[in-house]
Design a protein around this motif. Structure first.
Motif, PDB file in Angstrom:
ATOM      1  N   PRO A 151      30.896  -9.736   3.527  1.00 38.87           N
ATOM      2  CA  PRO A 151      31.746 -10.241   4.596  1.00 38.87           C
ATOM      3  C   PRO A 151      31.353  -9.606   5.917  1.00 38.87           C
ATOM      4  O   PRO A 151      32.006  -8.701   6.383  1.00 38.87           O
ATOM      5  CB  PRO A 151      33.138  -9.794   4.166  1.00 38.87           C
ATOM      6  N   ARG A 152      30.293 -10.111   6.497  1.00 44.48           N
ATOM      7  CA  ARG A 152      29.775  -9.554   7.754  1.00 44.48           C
ATOM      8  C   ARG A 152      30.836  -9.463   8.821  1.00 44.48           C
ATOM      9  O   ARG A 152      30.921  -8.521   9.551  1.00 44.48           O
ATOM     10  CB  ARG A 152      28.693 -10.464   8.333  1.00 44.48           C
ATOM     11  N   GLY A 153      31.608 -10.531   8.918  1.00 40.27           N
ATOM     12  CA  GLY A 153      32.564 -10.577  10.020  1.00 40.27           C
ATOM     13  C   GLY A 153      33.845  -9.863   9.676  1.00 40.27           C
ATOM     14  O   GLY A 153      33.875  -9.015   8.790  1.00 40.27           O
ATOM     15  N   GLU A 154      34.880 -10.251  10.366  1.00 36.82           N
ATOM     16  CA  GLU A 154      36.249  -9.778  10.149  1.00 36.82           C
ATOM     17  C   GLU A 154      36.340  -8.303   9.859  1.00 36.82           C
ATOM     18  O   GLU A 154      36.441  -7.856   8.753  1.00 36.82           O
ATOM     19  CB  GLU A 154      36.874 -10.568   9.015  1.00 36.82           C
TER      20      GLU A 154
END
Lengths: 247, 247
Positions: B244-247
């Motif tokens: 989950p690169r983001g958030e």
DNA sequence: ATGGAAATATTGTTGAACAATCAGGCTTCT
DNA sequence: AGAAGCCTGATTGTTCAACAATATTTCCAT
């Protein structure tokens, strides 16, 4: 491989590496919109097999950065005006919602935005236009993050990547980026103060102006082909609309 | 190949066909969450080369219906509770916006929704639960369409596909679908009347209840593994969170 | 030049190969 | 018995070479 050897953490697969490299080149402008991606040449250049390259191309196509026409191969996506409009329509939906919700957002969200805005200002000062563009996108990405959804973040990331590419075609960076730092700052301050209605209003104007600018640039670029394209001309070539199953 | 030979229009590539077939099987439940997708067996079964199959798997992974762990192969995605929550968070953002905007939408949009709602009612009457689920999703897809963005439509389609898959794991269809036709109808009528505030309110409750039901079902399913899984058990198996690169 | 035919390049897809890695069973040592 | 290690068969990651089918270019005759 020749990257930074600091973190041995990530052992990317060959395909992933190729995707990263190509995505990088496309976004950074090394590969212009419309440029053909001949399988054998790219594969040998990146030192992978044609099969692996094909996987990568398929993935990039699904990201919307590449188009593939049956039996005619892949090329860097050249966006049509209507597609650009679609991108902005999407941005409006997401960013307006994010702006609204930001009123009740955590403080840390704002520091992320602030960082991006500040970076943008520095970049504009230093006349690093491409950098400025990236910072601006990072600001908006940070705005979307207040919605708190991985999937939305990811989706928005690909959306902005497409937009970045559309920019690349539409004009030279300078005229394109100059002056936007102030508007980013303005928007940010309104958001931070939690003035919903005003934020949304400013945001909508911001997006509208930005959209117009891109469309104008695109029209201009199409009218007078800037410079010889690497390969396939990006001129009258109808870029093979990908099947729009929906809508 | 053995599909309907009526329209010779679409000449899908082998990869695309495989993607369609596998996606179909996953969504229809033939392939349960957690099931391993052994490359050689699937490839020979679908009568394509391993290379082609790999392309297809990569694509399905990018659609979020399959997970791939390095050196361990692909398997049908088994969603975690937190992922389900993420999906619903996303739905809320998009559908609320759509509900708001539907107040000024074209009449034709509503007929599309109406069709789906009616189909749902018929399906529930006939106790065709899976069909009912599909109709419901079509209704919400039609709702999103009022936003008028191809990209959003496409994104939402993949989102609902993921949700469909999450449902598959969480419980038996009957208990799951029964009674929702009325709620779909209620929501639709409010939308048609253009009662924004009320629509949004009902919509939020709808999504909240739906989310709770899925999460409960999922918890229950995890506690007492329904039935032997085709291959890899979907039990304590941590389904390898995608980065989950983001958030 | 101009239409068309032959030659060449490129794609779509396959099959086989091989190293690297994983999963389970078997041995062995304590 | 139980833990540590080793072996073996499966499975994946990746490449290569091939071939039919389809574009594109070249070239020739008119």
């Amino acid at each position: 491989m020749t990257q930074d050897g600091s973190e041995p953490a990530e052992a990317l697969s060959a395909t992933d590496r190729v995707v990263d490299v190509l995505r990088g080149r496309i976004l950074e402008g090394t590969l212009s919109p419309g440029a053909a991606l001949r399988e054998t040449s790219v594969a040998t250049e990146l030192d992978v097999s044609r099969n692996t390259l094909r996987e990568a191309l398929r993935l990039l196509t699904s990201e919307g950065l590449v188009t593939q026409a049956p039996n005619k191969g892949a090329s860097v996506k050249a966006f049509t005006a209507s597609e650009v409009r679609d991108i902005y329509r999407t941005r409006r939906v997401l960013e307006v919602q994010a702006a609204t919700e930001s009123a009740v957002a955590d403080e840390s969200r704002f520091t992320a935005m602030e960082t991006a805005v500040a970076a943008k200002e520095r970049a504009e000062q230093a006349r690093l236009w491409r950098e400025a563009g990236t910072a601006s996108l990072r600001f908006h990405q940070a705005l979307i993050a207040v919605l708190g959804s991985c999937r939305l973040n990811e989706f928005f990331r690909t959306l902005l990547a497409q937009l970045r590419l559309a920019w690349a075609e539409s004009c030279d960076e300078e005229r394109f980026q100059r002056g936007w730092a102030a508007r980013d700052r303005e928007l940010f301050e309104l958001l931070r103060q939690g003035l919903r209605a005003q934020s949304v209003g400013v945001l909508l104007l911001y997006l509208e102006d930005s959209e117009r600018q891109v469309l104008d640039g695109l029209r201009r670029a199409r009218a007078a082909p800037h410079q010889a394209r690497t390969e396939t001309g990006a001129h009258g070539v109808a870029p093979l609309e990908h099947t729009p199953r929906g809508e």
